[in-house]
Write a protein that holds these residues in place. Structure first.
Motif, PDB file in Angstrom:
ATOM      1  N   ILE A   1      16.123  13.783  16.349  1.00 14.70           N
ATOM      2  CA  ILE A   1      14.725  13.931  15.937  1.00 14.70           C
ATOM      3  C   ILE A   1      13.910  13.602  17.088  1.00 14.70           C
ATOM      4  O   ILE A   1      13.971  12.723  17.753  1.00 14.70           O
ATOM      5  N   PHE A   2      12.879  14.631  17.531  1.00 11.96           N
ATOM      6  CA  PHE A   2      11.994  14.281  18.453  1.00 11.96           C
ATOM      7  C   PHE A   2      10.563  14.556  17.879  1.00 11.96           C
ATOM      8  O   PHE A   2      10.259  15.510  17.160  1.00 11.96           O
ATOM      9  N   HIS A   3       9.955  13.445  17.768  1.00  2.79           N
ATOM     10  CA  HIS A   3       8.480  13.373  17.097  1.00  2.79           C
ATOM     11  C   HIS A   3       7.606  13.046  18.316  1.00  2.79           C
ATOM     12  O   HIS A   3       7.535  11.988  18.992  1.00  2.79           O
ATOM     13  N   GLU A   4       6.667  14.107  18.380  1.00  2.16           N
ATOM     14  CA  GLU A   4       5.716  14.026  19.471  1.00  2.16           C
ATOM     15  C   GLU A   4       4.435  13.507  19.142  1.00  2.16           C
ATOM     16  O   GLU A   4       3.877  13.923  18.047  1.00  2.16           O
ATOM     17  N   GLY A   5       3.814  12.596  20.127  1.00  5.80           N
ATOM     18  CA  GLY A   5       2.260  12.417  19.856  1.00  5.80           C
ATOM     19  C   GLY A   5       1.936  11.112  19.474  1.00  5.80           C
ATOM     20  O   GLY A   5       0.949  10.732  19.281  1.00  5.80           O
ATOM     21  N   HIS A   6       3.202  10.059  19.529  1.00  5.47           N
ATOM     22  CA  HIS A   6       2.587   8.736  18.978  1.00  5.47           C
ATOM     23  C   HIS A   6       1.744   7.931  20.054  1.00  5.47           C
ATOM     24  O   HIS A   6       1.863   8.189  21.141  1.00  5.47           O
ATOM     25  N   PRO A   7       0.799   7.074  19.735  1.00  5.64           N
ATOM     26  CA  PRO A   7       0.106   6.390  20.715  1.00  5.64           C
ATOM     27  C   PRO A   7       0.991   5.383  21.251  1.00  5.64           C
ATOM     28  O   PRO A   7       2.208   5.048  20.540  1.00  5.64           O
ATOM     29  N   SER A   8       1.022   5.179  22.531  1.00  2.00           N
ATOM     30  CA  SER A   8       2.175   4.422  23.262  1.00  2.00           C
ATOM     31  C   SER A   8       2.319   2.917  22.642  1.00  2.00           C
ATOM     32  O   SER A   8       3.345   2.536  22.605  1.00  2.00           O
ATOM     33  N   GLU A   9       1.337   2.232  22.238  1.00  2.63           N
ATOM     34  CA  GLU A   9       1.299   0.919  21.528  1.00  2.63           C
ATOM     35  C   GLU A   9       1.989   1.210  20.212  1.00  2.63           C
ATOM     36  O   GLU A   9       2.433   0.006  19.681  1.00  2.63           O
TER      37      GLU A   9
ATOM     38  N   TYR B   1       1.028  14.811   9.913  1.00  2.98           N
ATOM     39  CA  TYR B   1      -0.315  14.101  10.051  1.00  2.98           C
ATOM     40  C   TYR B   1      -0.299  13.095   8.666  1.00  2.98           C
ATOM     41  O   TYR B   1       0.242  13.201   7.606  1.00  2.98           O
ATOM     42  N   PHE B   2      -1.319  12.258   8.799  1.00  2.00           N
ATOM     43  CA  PHE B   2      -1.750  11.375   7.660  1.00  2.00           C
ATOM     44  C   PHE B   2      -2.722  11.990   6.749  1.00  2.00           C
ATOM     45  O   PHE B   2      -3.604  13.094   7.205  1.00  2.00           O
ATOM     46  N   THR B   3      -2.320  11.908   5.450  1.00  2.00           N
ATOM     47  CA  THR B   3      -3.052  12.442   4.584  1.00  2.00           C
ATOM     48  C   THR B   3      -3.481  11.578   3.211  1.00  2.00           C
ATOM     49  O   THR B   3      -3.130  10.256   3.054  1.00  2.00           O
ATOM     50  N   ASP B   4      -4.579  11.985   2.493  1.00  5.47           N
ATOM     51  CA  ASP B   4      -4.631  11.385   1.247  1.00  5.47           C
ATOM     52  C   ASP B   4      -3.497  11.782   0.162  1.00  5.47           C
ATOM     53  O   ASP B   4      -2.844  12.497   0.441  1.00  5.47           O
ATOM     54  N   GLU B   5      -3.667  11.185  -1.181  1.00  4.24           N
ATOM     55  CA  GLU B   5      -2.770  11.569  -2.027  1.00  4.24           C
ATOM     56  C   GLU B   5      -2.914  13.032  -2.355  1.00  4.24           C
ATOM     57  O   GLU B   5      -1.866  13.514  -3.118  1.00  4.24           O
ATOM     58  N   LYS B   6      -3.717  13.591  -2.176  1.00  4.13           N
ATOM     59  CA  LYS B   6      -3.782  15.280  -2.358  1.00  4.13           C
ATOM     60  C   LYS B   6      -3.415  16.055  -1.558  1.00  4.13           C
ATOM     61  O   LYS B   6      -3.322  17.150  -1.451  1.00  4.13           O
ATOM     62  N   GLY B   7      -2.957  15.557  -0.219  1.00  9.86           N
ATOM     63  CA  GLY B   7      -2.725  16.299   1.038  1.00  9.86           C
ATOM     64  C   GLY B   7      -3.707  16.589   1.983  1.00  9.86           C
ATOM     65  O   GLY B   7      -3.500  17.401   2.871  1.00  9.86           O
TER      66      GLY B   7
ATOM     67  N   ASP C   1      -4.738  14.415  16.216  1.00  7.89           N
ATOM     68  CA  ASP C   1      -5.064  14.841  14.663  1.00  7.89           C
ATOM     69  C   ASP C   1      -3.685  15.278  14.037  1.00  7.89           C
ATOM     70  O   ASP C   1      -3.917  15.155  12.848  1.00  7.89           O
ATOM     71  N   GLU C   2      -2.721  15.837  14.951  1.00  2.00           N
ATOM     72  CA  GLU C   2      -1.416  16.003  14.190  1.00  2.00           C
ATOM     73  C   GLU C   2      -0.591  15.910  15.294  1.00  2.00           C
ATOM     74  O   GLU C   2      -0.661  15.986  16.461  1.00  2.00           O
ATOM     75  N   MET C   3       0.675  15.574  14.729  1.00  3.03           N
ATOM     76  CA  MET C   3       1.992  15.279  15.917  1.00  3.03           C
ATOM     77  C   MET C   3       2.852  16.634  15.497  1.00  3.03           C
ATOM     78  O   MET C   3       2.742  17.377  14.483  1.00  3.03           O
ATOM     79  N   THR C   4       4.130  16.544  16.094  1.00  2.00           N
ATOM     80  CA  THR C   4       5.149  17.689  15.803  1.00  2.00           C
ATOM     81  C   THR C   4       6.481  16.758  15.717  1.00  2.00           C
ATOM     82  O   THR C   4       6.795  15.879  16.447  1.00  2.00           O
TER      83      THR C   4
ATOM     84  N   GLN D   1       0.676  -1.204  -0.171  1.00  2.00           N
ATOM     85  CA  GLN D   1      -0.115   0.111   0.155  1.00  2.00           C
ATOM     86  C   GLN D   1       0.724   1.529   0.032  1.00  2.00           C
ATOM     87  O   GLN D   1       2.175   1.153   0.286  1.00  2.00           O
ATOM     88  N   THR D   2       0.314   2.165  -0.075  1.00  4.11           N
ATOM     89  CA  THR D   2       0.912   3.649  -0.341  1.00  4.11           C
ATOM     90  C   THR D   2       0.436   4.293   0.860  1.00  4.11           C
ATOM     91  O   THR D   2      -0.980   4.600   0.849  1.00  4.11           O
ATOM     92  N   MET D   3       1.244   4.999   1.679  1.00  9.70           N
ATOM     93  CA  MET D   3       0.875   5.766   2.894  1.00  9.70           C
ATOM     94  C   MET D   3       1.298   7.217   2.468  1.00  9.70           C
ATOM     95  O   MET D   3       2.569   7.254   2.388  1.00  9.70           O
ATOM     96  N   TRP D   4       0.396   8.264   2.876  1.00 10.23           N
ATOM     97  CA  TRP D   4       0.830   9.468   2.737  1.00 10.23           C
ATOM     98  C   TRP D   4       0.668  10.330   3.827  1.00 10.23           C
ATOM     99  O   TRP D   4       0.052   9.907   5.048  1.00 10.23           O
ATOM    100  N   SER D   5       1.822  11.201   4.054  1.00 10.62           N
ATOM    101  CA  SER D   5       1.801  12.375   5.240  1.00 10.62           C
ATOM    102  C   SER D   5       2.202  13.266   4.828  1.00 10.62           C
ATOM    103  O   SER D   5       2.711  13.676   3.719  1.00 10.62           O
ATOM    104  N   GLY D   6       1.749  14.202   5.580  1.00  7.61           N
ATOM    105  CA  GLY D   6       1.840  15.858   5.174  1.00  7.61           C
ATOM    106  C   GLY D   6       2.120  16.646   6.625  1.00  7.61           C
ATOM    107  O   GLY D   6       1.964  16.025   7.639  1.00  7.61           O
ATOM    108  N   GLY D   7       2.331  17.743   6.382  1.00  5.80           N
ATOM    109  CA  GLY D   7       2.456  18.824   7.371  1.00  5.80           C
ATOM    110  C   GLY D   7       2.599  20.048   6.827  1.00  5.80           C
ATOM    111  O   GLY D   7       2.896  20.441   5.761  1.00  5.80           O
ATOM    112  N   VAL D   8       3.088  20.991   7.792  1.00  8.40           N
ATOM    113  CA  VAL D   8       3.354  22.507   7.712  1.00  8.40           C
ATOM    114  C   VAL D   8       4.513  22.798   8.513  1.00  8.40           C
ATOM    115  O   VAL D   8       4.645  22.386   9.936  1.00  8.40           O
TER     116      VAL D   8
END
Length: 161
Positions: free
Chosen positions: A128-136, A87-93, A109-112, A65-72
Motif C-alpha cells: 500500500i502506498f498512501h500519498e498525502g498525509h500531513p507529517s504529524e 478523501y473525507f466525506t459525509d455519509e452521502k459521499g 483536498d484528496e490523497m491517492t 463517532q463514525t468517520m466516512w471516506s470515499g474516492g474514485v
C-alpha cells in the motif's frame, strides 16, 4: 507525507483481492482495532466511486463517532493493482474538509492510494502506498493501516479454517 506498507498474507491472491474489493467482505476488516465498518459501498470500475464508514472512539475525545471516506477508482488491473483517490466525506459521499471531521493538521483536498497485489504461490504480498498525509498524522495513519491489515489477516485465517 507518503506512507508505504508491505504485508504478506497466508492466502491466495484471489481471496485477498476479493476481501479488498468486495464491500461485503471489506466490512469484516476495514478500520483499525476496536473500530467496526458499518457500511461499505463500491462501484468497482475505473471512474466508479466508493464510500466506506468506520465507527469507533477517537483516542483524544473518547466519544464514539463514525468517520466516512470515499474516492474514485483511477486504475484497476485485476489481481495486480488498484489506484484510487481518497478523501473525507459525509455519509452521502460528499467531500468534506478534514477539519470538519475533527482531524488535526493540514490535509490535502484528496490523497491517492495505490495497492499492489503479488502472487507468491498460495500467499499474497500486498503493498500500500498512501500519498498525502500531513507529517504529524503519518504515524497514526500507518498504525491504523497496520491494525486494519492485522484484522484482514485474522479474517483470512479464519476463512481458511
Amino acid at each position: 507525507m507518503d506512507i508505504k506498507i508491505e504485508r504478506e498474507f497466508n492466502a491466495p491472491i484471489e481471496k485477498v483481492w476479493k476481501y479488498w474489493t468486495d464491500p461485503k467482505e471489506l466490512v469484516k476488516w476495514w478500520g483499525p482495532k476496536y473500530w467496526t465498518a458499518p457500511s461499505a459501498e463500491s462501484d468497482f470500475q475505473v471512474g466508479g466511486k466508493y464510500l466506506y464508514a468506520m465507527r469507533g472512539a477517537m483516542a483524544l475525545g473518547g466519544a464514539e463517532q463514525t468517520m466516512w471516506s470515499g474516492g474514485v477508482f483511477k486504475e484497476i488491473i485485476p489481481m495486480k493493482k488498484i489506484v484510487s483517490s481518497d478523501y473525507f466525506t459525509d455519509e452521502k459521499g460528499n467531500k468534506v474538509n478534514a477539519k470538519e471531521v475533527g482531524m488535526p493538521g493540514e490535509w490535502p483536498d484528496e490523497m491517492t492510494i495505490t495497492a499492489t497485489f503479488e502472487d507468491l504461490g498460495g500467499k499474497t504480498k500486498l503493498t500500500i502506498f498512501h500519498e498525502g498525509h500531513p507529517s504529524e498524522m503519518a504515524e497514526n495513519a500507518k498504525s491504523g493501516w497496520n491494525s486494519s491489515l492485522d484484522k484482514l489477516a485474522a479474517v483470512l485465517e479464519e476463512e481458511a479454517n
